[in-house]
Design an enzyme around this catalytic site. Structure first.
Site, mmCIF file in Angstrom:
data_model
loop_
_atom_site.group_PDB
_atom_site.id
_atom_site.type_symbol
_atom_site.label_atom_id
_atom_site.label_comp_id
_atom_site.label_asym_id
_atom_site.label_seq_id
_atom_site.Cartn_x
_atom_site.Cartn_y
_atom_site.Cartn_z
ATOM 1 N N CYS A 27 0.867 -1.180 0.000
ATOM 2 C CA CYS A 27 0.000 0.000 0.000
ATOM 3 C C CYS A 27 0.903 1.228 0.000
ATOM 4 O O CYS A 27 1.458 1.606 1.030
ATOM 5 C CB CYS A 27 -0.900 -0.007 1.232
ATOM 6 N N ILE A 28 1.080 1.800 -1.172
ATOM 7 C CA ILE A 28 1.941 2.963 -1.336
ATOM 8 C C ILE A 28 1.304 3.863 -2.394
ATOM 9 O O ILE A 28 0.710 3.375 -3.364
ATOM 10 C CB ILE A 28 3.377 2.510 -1.712
#
Length: 168
Positions: free
Chosen positions: A89-90
């Site tokens: 999750c970036i």
């Protein structure tokens, strides 16, 4: 659409093989499918992940680079920005445009000028400097903030595991 995506992925792969970023190896799992890649990411120096070798996979959509790939570690990870199933999750991997939650600016999100190399370098930076305010793994984010020593011990265990070493 898939034809232009394939050409782009082939060009990016060529660039990565000619000029690989330090600590990163990446490429298609097999040359018959350029839309699924594997990557090995070395834990950044001076961090609790230093020395680990973390395998991941990237899956590219048929409309790449208009849409971002999905990235997932295929080893055990404990990190504020990595879900328990390994999904990363970036911001750079979030769909282009405005964030419906208002957390990220559109400039932080995916755009077609990004590349596989930029994604992988962003993940290395993320390993070194987690964003504990955007916790994909709430327990890891809380521990990163409140009990860094315990977080570091867990990370060290994971590093040893990637190297197939027994616990100390």
């Amino acid at each position: 659409m898939a034809g232009s995506a394939l050409r782009r992925l082939m060009a990016e792969y060529k660039q990565l093989t000619l000029n690989p970023p330090e600590g990163i190896i990446a490429g298609p799992i097999n040359e018959e499918n350029f839309f699924e890649w594997e990557a090995l990411i070395t834990g950044p120096e001076g961090t609790c992940f230093e020395g680990g070798i973390f395998p991941a996979k990237l899956v590219f959509p048929p409309d790449y680079p208009l849409s971002p790939p999905k990235m997932q570690f295929i080893c055990e990870m404990f990190h504020p920005n990595i879900y328990s199933d390994g999904r990363v999750c970036i911001s750079i991997l979030h769909a282009p445009g405005d964030d419906p939650m208002g957390y990220e600016s559109s400039a932080e999100r995916w755009s077609p000028v990004q590349s596989v190399e930029k994604i992988l370098l962003s993940v290395v930076s993320m390993l070194a400097e987690p964003n504990d305010e955007s916790g994909a793994n709430v327990d890891a984010a809380k521990m990163w903030r409140e009990d860094r020593d315990q977080f570091n011990k867990i990370a060290e265990r994971l590093v040893r595991k990637t190297l197939d070493l027994p616990p100390p």
